[in-house]
Design a protein around this motif. Structure first.
Motif, mmCIF file in Angstrom:
data_model
loop_
_atom_site.group_PDB
_atom_site.id
_atom_site.type_symbol
_atom_site.label_atom_id
_atom_site.label_comp_id
_atom_site.label_asym_id
_atom_site.label_seq_id
_atom_site.Cartn_x
_atom_site.Cartn_y
_atom_site.Cartn_z
ATOM 1 N N ASP A 169 -17.444 11.719 -12.242
ATOM 2 C CA ASP A 169 -18.709 11.517 -11.536
ATOM 3 C C ASP A 169 -18.409 11.359 -10.050
ATOM 4 O O ASP A 169 -17.425 10.717 -9.670
ATOM 5 C CB ASP A 169 -19.390 10.258 -12.075
ATOM 6 N N THR A 170 -19.232 11.933 -9.212
ATOM 7 C CA THR A 170 -18.957 11.946 -7.769
ATOM 8 C C THR A 170 -19.587 10.772 -7.032
ATOM 9 O O THR A 170 -19.409 10.648 -5.815
ATOM 10 C CB THR A 170 -19.477 13.259 -7.144
ATOM 11 N N LYS A 171 -20.295 9.904 -7.725
ATOM 12 C CA LYS A 171 -21.102 8.892 -7.040
ATOM 13 C C LYS A 171 -20.472 7.502 -6.971
ATOM 14 O O LYS A 171 -20.937 6.657 -6.221
ATOM 15 C CB LYS A 171 -22.475 8.768 -7.722
ATOM 16 N N ASN A 172 -19.434 7.256 -7.734
ATOM 17 C CA ASN A 172 -18.894 5.883 -7.790
ATOM 18 C C ASN A 172 -17.370 5.866 -7.700
ATOM 19 O O ASN A 172 -16.707 5.230 -8.515
ATOM 20 C CB ASN A 172 -19.347 5.191 -9.080
ATOM 21 N N ILE A 173 -16.825 6.543 -6.717
ATOM 22 C CA ILE A 173 -15.372 6.592 -6.563
ATOM 23 C C ILE A 173 -14.913 5.417 -5.700
ATOM 24 O O ILE A 173 -15.446 5.175 -4.613
ATOM 25 C CB ILE A 173 -14.937 7.926 -5.932
ATOM 26 N N ILE A 174 -13.926 4.703 -6.199
ATOM 27 C CA ILE A 174 -13.378 3.539 -5.494
ATOM 28 C C ILE A 174 -11.892 3.762 -5.265
ATOM 29 O O ILE A 174 -11.166 4.182 -6.172
ATOM 30 C CB ILE A 174 -13.587 2.250 -6.316
ATOM 31 N N ILE A 175 -11.448 3.487 -4.047
ATOM 32 C CA ILE A 175 -10.027 3.608 -3.700
ATOM 33 C C ILE A 175 -9.553 2.269 -3.164
ATOM 34 O O ILE A 175 -10.075 1.760 -2.168
ATOM 35 C CB ILE A 175 -9.787 4.706 -2.654
ATOM 36 N N ASP A 176 -8.560 1.703 -3.819
ATOM 37 C CA ASP A 176 -7.948 0.436 -3.414
ATOM 38 C C ASP A 176 -6.522 0.773 -2.973
ATOM 39 O O ASP A 176 -5.695 1.183 -3.797
ATOM 40 C CB ASP A 176 -7.955 -0.533 -4.602
ATOM 41 N N ALA A 177 -6.235 0.656 -1.680
ATOM 42 C CA ALA A 177 -4.955 1.134 -1.153
ATOM 43 C C ALA A 177 -4.204 0.026 -0.422
ATOM 44 O O ALA A 177 -4.805 -0.823 0.244
ATOM 45 C CB ALA A 177 -5.186 2.311 -0.210
ATOM 46 N N LYS A 178 -2.882 0.077 -0.537
ATOM 47 C CA LYS A 178 -2.028 -0.946 0.076
ATOM 48 C C LYS A 178 -0.924 -0.265 0.879
ATOM 49 O O LYS A 178 -0.270 0.640 0.385
ATOM 50 C CB LYS A 178 -1.451 -1.856 -1.001
ATOM 51 N N SER A 179 -0.743 -0.726 2.122
ATOM 52 C CA SER A 179 0.202 -0.069 3.032
ATOM 53 C C SER A 179 1.214 -1.053 3.586
ATOM 54 O O SER A 179 0.901 -2.235 3.828
ATOM 55 C CB SER A 179 -0.555 0.575 4.197
ATOM 56 N N GLY A 180 2.406 -0.530 3.847
ATOM 57 C CA GLY A 180 3.413 -1.282 4.570
ATOM 58 C C GLY A 180 3.033 -1.441 6.036
ATOM 59 O O GLY A 180 2.145 -0.773 6.565
ATOM 60 N N VAL A 181 3.753 -2.322 6.734
ATOM 61 C CA VAL A 181 3.375 -2.743 8.083
ATOM 62 C C VAL A 181 3.584 -1.641 9.120
ATOM 63 O O VAL A 181 2.895 -1.616 10.145
ATOM 64 C CB VAL A 181 4.144 -4.025 8.469
ATOM 65 N N THR A 182 4.489 -0.702 8.875
ATOM 66 C CA THR A 182 4.683 0.378 9.850
ATOM 67 C C THR A 182 3.455 1.255 9.998
ATOM 68 O O THR A 182 3.331 1.995 10.977
ATOM 69 C CB THR A 182 5.877 1.274 9.456
ATOM 70 N N GLY A 183 2.509 1.155 9.046
ATOM 71 C CA GLY A 183 1.273 1.906 9.169
ATOM 72 C C GLY A 183 0.471 1.533 10.402
ATOM 73 O O GLY A 183 -0.359 2.319 10.880
#
Length: 345
Positions: A169-183
Motif C-alpha cells: 500500500d502506498t499510503k502508510n509507509i514508515i521509515i525509521d533510520a539510524k545514522s552514525g555521527v559522520t553523517g
C-alpha cells in the motif's frame, strides 16, 4: 587516466572521496580544494594519507580546474555547490555534486525543503539523480550528477522493489533510520561531540528532515503516483553506518519467499546489492564498502512487510557512490576501485 578534482576535500565526504580515488586504477587526483586548509598538503591534515596522497590543497580556481580536470567532485555544503557549479559547467568538466543542490527534478521542492532559492534551475534540469542502480542509463550521458543522500540511498533501495511490484500500500509507509555521527559532517557543533553522542541515542528533525523529499521524489517515480512517507532519523554512537527499518502494509498474502523473489528479480546482476535470505543486515558488514545489504520479514499477523537495509553513510551513501557514478559516466567497469568488502572490525 581520468583527471579528478575534489572541492571540499577535507570534509568527511570529501576526504573519503580522496581516499577512494587514491586507490583507483584509472583515476588520479589532479586538484584538491579546501578553504580552511589551502596551502597545506592534504596528508598534513589527514596523516593517514602520507605517501598515498600528498597533493597541496588550493582555493577553488576555475581556470586551474579547467586545465587540470576531467571530472570534479563537489563535496561542499548545501548552498555552496550551486554557487560554483555553473562556472564548472561552463568550463566543460563533468560534475558529481555530493550536496543536496542538484538532486531534485523540481526547483520548487528544493526551495521548500532548503528554504532558499535555487538560483540555477536550468542546470538543475540538466542534472541526473545519481542513484546508480535506478538511473544508470541516464547517468551514462550526464554532465551533472546530483549524488544521493545517505539516508535516501538506504531507504529508496529498500522500498523500490516493493513499489515497482505493486506489492505494498502506498499510503502508510514508515521509515525509521539510524545514522552514525559522520553523517553530520566534520563539525565542531556541540551536539556531535564525543560526550554528547557516546552512550546516547536520539531522534531528530522528525517530519522535517530534508532527505524525506528525496525519498518521496524517487519512490513516486517508481510507483507512478505521489508517495508520502513518514521518515524519522536517529543519531547513534557509531562513526559510520546507516540502518533503516521500513514498514509497509502488504496488498496481498505474500510469504517471505515471495518478497525475496521480488527483491532478487529487481536487483538481479547488481554487484553492490546483497539481498539476504533468512538474515538481517548489520552495519559492520557494510562499513568501508559500497554495498547495501537488504533483509526483510513478513509480519503475517499484521499483513505487513518490515525491510531492514544497511549502508556505510560515507561510502555507498556519499563518496563510494560518487565514484560509482564516475565509473558509469566514463564507461568504466562500475566496480572499478570500489569492489572491496567491508571493514567488519
Amino acid at each position: 587516466m581520468i583527471r579528478a578534482g575534489v572541492l571540499g576535500a577535507t570534509g568527511y565526504a570529501g576526504i573519503e572521496t580522496v581516499r577512494i580515488l587514491s586507490n583507483h586504477p584509472t583515476a588520479e587526483i589532479t586538484f584538491a580544494a579546501s578553504k580552511t586548509y589551502a596551502g597545506k598538503k592534504i596528508s598534513d591534515v589527514y596523516p593517514n594519507l602520507k605517501g598515498v596522497c600528498d597533493i597541496v590543497l588550493s582555493e577553488v580556481d576555475i581556470a586551474q580546474i579547467k586545465e587540470k580536470c576531467d571530472v570534479v567532485f563537489t563535496a561542499l555544503p548545501h548552498g555552496a555547490s550551486k554557487e560554483v557549479i555553473p562556472s564548472l559547467y561552463d568550463a566543460g568538466v563533468k560534475i558529481i555534486d555530493l550536496s543536496g543542490d542538484f538532486r531534485y527534478n523540481d526547483e520548487k521542492v528544493y526551495e521548500k525543503w532548503y528554504g532558499a532559492p535555487h538560483d540555477c534551475p536550468k542546470l538543475l534540469k540538466k542534472s541526473v539523480y545519481g542513484l546508480c542502480e535506478l538511473h544508470r542509463s541516464e547517468i551514462k550521458n550526464a554532465d551533472i550528477i546530483g549524488n544521493p543522500g545517505c539516508y535516501t540511498t538506504c531507504s529508496i533501495m529498500a522500498l523500490a522493489p516493493l513499489l515497482n511490484a505493486k506489492a505494498v500500500d502506498t499510503k502508510n509507509i514508515i521509515i525509521d533510520a539510524k545514522s552514525g555521527v559522520t553523517g553530520a559532517g566534520r563539525t565542531t557543533n556541540l551536539d556531535y561531540s564525543f560526550c554528547e553522542c557516546t552512550e546516547n541515542m536520539r531522534a531528530y528533525k522528525i517530519a522535517t528532515h530534508r532527505h524525506t523529499s528525496e525519498i518521496e521524489q524517487e519512490l513516486s517515480l517508481i510507483a507512478g503516483e505521489e508517495i508520502l512517507v513518514s521518515f524519522t532519523p536517529h543519531l547513534v554512537p557509531l562513526k559510520r553506518g546507516i540502518l533503516a527499518t521500513s514498514y509497509a502494509n502488504l496488498n496481498g498474502d505474500y510469504t517471505d519467499d515471495d518478497i525475496y523473489k521480488i527483491f532478487a528479480d529487481f536487483y538481479k546482476g547488481e554487484y553492490f546489492v546483497r539481498v539476504l535470505k533468512d538474515a538481517l543486515p548489520e552495519t559492520n558488514h557494510v562499513a568501508g564498502s559500497n554495498f547495501i545489504d537488504i533483509g526483510f520479514k513478513v509480519d503475517k499477523r499484521l499483513k505487513r512487510v518490515v525491510v531492514s537495509s544497511a549502508i556505510d553513510n560515507l561510502f555507498k551513501g556519499a563518496a563510494g557512490q560518487a565514484v560509482q557514478n564516475m565509473n558509469i559516466m566514463f564507461g568504466l567497469d562500475e566496480k572499478c576501485g570500489i569492489a572491496n568488502g567491508g571493514f567488519y572490525l
